[in-house]
Design an enzyme around this catalytic site. Structure first.
Site: not given
Ligand code: SF4
Length: 340
Positions: A87-88, A91, A100, A104, A107, A109, A267, A304, A311
């Protein structure tokens, strides 16, 4: 939700099916994004509604959300080859794992984490080839999922390949592992990582209750190996949207030699509306951290931008007026001062 109910949600579906569509709304939320909580983190949870429980136990509120974009930051569009987000200038993010130690509920993603158990080797080889050939890239951020879900041998192989690219100046690892499964930060892992300086580790922490003695040991091991540590926190309603909680978190991170780095606005992926903190409230929380916290402990508040805008740091309006000879600036207590 009573004690029995929420602990049941941490177990695999009784009939072995996945996803599981049950009459209970928590189960339906689990079907949208599977539950994963390891034994260490589960033992820290007192109830589904405590700050740790809310992060990982599915809630009926996840079903009441009009958001539909599972990739609001358009990471997939900014991905020249699978597993690279470019994106940038200078980097890239390299997605080295789809797994994971916990899932979460907020999350951003989920779309990737949900597709666990992909080998990814051919994709990773292609991603490394891209980075090798793009000599304008200076920094690689290993992310995922959680990069530390990779076995030590895999990580060593990956880091060696990256280190062999002379145009890369720095490597960075973004992980939640030291906070949610600190036992993964073994002396062997730390010795491995210390072989690839300059290598930075940014750790995801959201609440002071995550900072157990085991987490302190993990952070101390990394810091003692000379690995610069930063933190990333997601601002979450009902978890940490409180100036006392945030101040305590940042103070305790500084004690652990983890420099507070980013406080992220949520997000908005599906199932997360109940976690959202309005921007106005977020800025007032950030303002409340200034003063009580040493400047070292005040993180950047980052948003973001949806649509791939990248960001941006949000700041409370400090400059309230500009004149030809002086500016008027508000201090952390709300007082107005002039600066020539
Ligand atoms: S935020 Fe998403 S990528 Fe990060 S540890 Fe939690 S579930 Fe995994």
């Amino acid at each position: 939700m009573d004690e029995t109910n929420w602990r049941d949600l941490l177990k695999p579906p009784a009939d072995g099916s996945s996803p599981c569509w049950g009459p209970d709304s928590g189960l339906r939320a689990r079907a949208l994004f599977p539950v994963r909580v390891n034994a260490y983190f589960a033992a820290l949870i007192q109830s589904a509604d405590d700050p740790l429980g809310r992060q990982v136990i599915p809630s009926a509120a996840e079903l009441d959300d009009p958001a539909t974009a599972d990739d609001p930051l358009t990471e997939e569009r900014q991905s020249p080859v699978p597993r690279v987000i470019h994106r940038y200038p200078g980097r890239v993010v390299l997605l080295v794992s789809d797994q994971c130690a916990v899932h979460c509920r907020f999350c951003m993603r989920k779309r990737r984490v949900i597709q666990t158990h992909r080998d990814g080797k051919p994709q990773l080889d292609r991603a490394l080839a891209y980075i090798r050939q793009r000599t304008d890239i200076q920094e690689v951020i290993l992310s995922g999922g959680d990069p530390l879900m990779r076995a030590d041998a895999d990580l060593a192989a990956l880091l060696s390949e990256l280190r062999a690219m002379p145009h890369l100046r720095r490597l960075r690892i973004h992980t939640r592992m030291p906070g949610v499964l600190p036992q993964r930060v073994t002396p062997a892992l730390v010795a491995l990582l210390a072989g690839y300086h300059p290598l930075y580790v940014n750790i995801h922490f959201n609440h002071p209750a995550e900072l157990t003695p085991a987490v302190a040991t993990a952070c101390n091991r990394l810091a003692d190996a000379g690995i610069p540590l930063g933190s990333q926190t997601v601002l979450l309603k009902g978890v940490n949207d409180d100036p006392v909680v945030l101040t305590d978190l940042m103070e305790r991170l500084l004690d652990l030699r983890v420099r507070p780095y980013c406080l992220h606005m949520l997000d908005r992926v599906p199932g997360t509306r109940h976690f959202q903190v309005p921007v106005e409230r977020a800025l007032s929380l950030l303002a409340a951290l200034r003063g009580p916290l040493s400047g070292m402990g005040v993180p950047h508040m980052m948003v973001d931008l949806p649509g791939g805008g990248g960001k941006m740091a949000l700041t409370p309006d400090a400059v309230i007026a500009k004149g030809p000879e002086q500016w008027w600036i508000r201090n952390w207590q709300g007082g107005i001062y002039t600066y020539p």
